[in-house]
Design a protein around this motif. Structure first.
Motif, short mmCIF file in Angstrom:
data_model
loop_
_atom_site.label_atom_id
_atom_site.label_comp_id
_atom_site.label_asym_id
_atom_site.label_seq_id
_atom_site.Cartn_x
_atom_site.Cartn_y
_atom_site.Cartn_z
N LEU A 8 0.82 -1.20 0.00
CA LEU A 8 0.00 0.00 0.00
C LEU A 8 0.86 1.25 0.00
O LEU A 8 0.51 2.23 -0.64
CB LEU A 8 -0.96 -0.03 1.19
CG LEU A 8 -2.02 -1.12 1.14
CD1 LEU A 8 -2.86 -1.11 2.41
CD2 LEU A 8 -2.90 -0.98 -0.08
N THR A 9 1.98 1.22 0.67
CA THR A 9 2.86 2.38 0.70
C THR A 9 3.45 2.63 -0.69
O THR A 9 3.43 3.76 -1.18
CB THR A 9 3.99 2.17 1.73
OG1 THR A 9 3.39 1.99 2.99
CG2 THR A 9 4.90 3.36 1.77
N SER A 12 0.43 3.34 -3.23
CA SER A 12 -0.19 4.62 -2.85
C SER A 12 0.74 5.78 -3.18
O SER A 12 0.30 6.80 -3.73
CB SER A 12 -0.53 4.61 -1.36
OG SER A 12 -1.04 5.85 -0.98
N SER A 13 2.01 5.66 -2.87
CA SER A 13 2.98 6.72 -3.18
C SER A 13 3.10 6.94 -4.68
O SER A 13 3.17 8.08 -5.15
CB SER A 13 4.34 6.40 -2.58
OG SER A 13 4.26 6.38 -1.18
N THR A 16 -0.02 8.72 -5.87
CA THR A 16 0.03 10.12 -5.41
C THR A 16 0.97 10.93 -6.29
O THR A 16 0.67 12.07 -6.65
CB THR A 16 0.46 10.20 -3.93
OG1 THR A 16 -0.51 9.51 -3.14
CG2 THR A 16 0.59 11.63 -3.46
N LYS A 98 -5.15 2.57 -11.24
CA LYS A 98 -5.82 3.19 -10.09
C LYS A 98 -7.20 2.57 -9.88
O LYS A 98 -7.59 2.31 -8.74
CB LYS A 98 -5.92 4.70 -10.32
CG LYS A 98 -6.47 5.46 -9.16
CD LYS A 98 -6.43 6.95 -9.44
CE LYS A 98 -6.98 7.75 -8.29
NZ LYS A 98 -6.96 9.18 -8.56
#
Length: 188
Positions: A8-9, A12-13, A16, A98
């Motif tokens: 997820l990190t 997600s990064s 983003t 996404k």
């Protein structure tokens, strides 16, 4: 639990970054099936969030967040439309990634040299049309390097060539290049 947190990190990064920075890259899409020789298609993309400029197949495409612009030099035609979410996902594989997050199981692994992370999204429901979506990201700057989509016996691979973050564009539109260009406005 640690692996899930890492996935997820990283994912997600990466997502983003695509929302906050402007990505620009030349690329090659390779489409291969078990029975046919692979076909290669070069292109170029500049994108930030869901907005993009794309050149591929002799066409120019742009999306400004509301209107899709498609220009064909061969026919000298500019088509304007309000695309559906599905049309946007089919045009831009980063938007597709996404959208897949909520409907897929995720795994990640480091490349053999540890410089890249490979995130694999496998649909929980195989009826959505793909078997697997694999994203390769460079660890030091979260730059996308490749995407591979497996659909049955067909594998489509997008390889980025020297991707970089650039200054934001002000305009994600395409203007008719001449007075004689046919403008097909399909917006509602």
């Amino acid at each position: 639990m640690q692996i899930l947190l890492t996935i997820l990190t990283i994912l997600s990064s990466f997502l983003t970054n695509l929302e906050t920075k402007t990505l620009q890259s030349d690329f090659t899409v390779t489409v291969a099936e078990e029975v046919n020789a692979p076909m290669n298609y070069p292109g170029k993309i500049t994108m930030q969030g869901n907005k993009f400029l794309l050149t591929m197949f002799g066409l120019e495409a742009a999306y400004d967040g509301k209107t899709m612009y498609m220009y064909s030099a061969e026919t000298d035609e500019l088509t304007l439309s309000n695309p559906t979410e599905q049309e946007l996902l089919e045009t831009n594989p980063f938007l597709y990634a996404k959208a897949l997050v909520g409907v897929c199981n995720m795994t990640e692994r480091a490349s053999s040299d540890g410089a890249q992370t490979i995130v694999t999204l496998t649909p929980k429901d195989q009826s959505i049309g793909i078997n697997r979506f694999t994203l390769r990201v460079r660890n030091n700057d979260l730059m996308p390097l490749s995407i591979e989509i497996k659909e049955g016996k067909k594998i489509s691979t997008l390889k980025m060539k020297e991707p970089k973050f650039v200054s934001p564009l002000k305009d994600y539109t395409i203007e008719a290049p001449s007075f004689d260009t046919y403008v097909n406005d399909m917006r509602l």
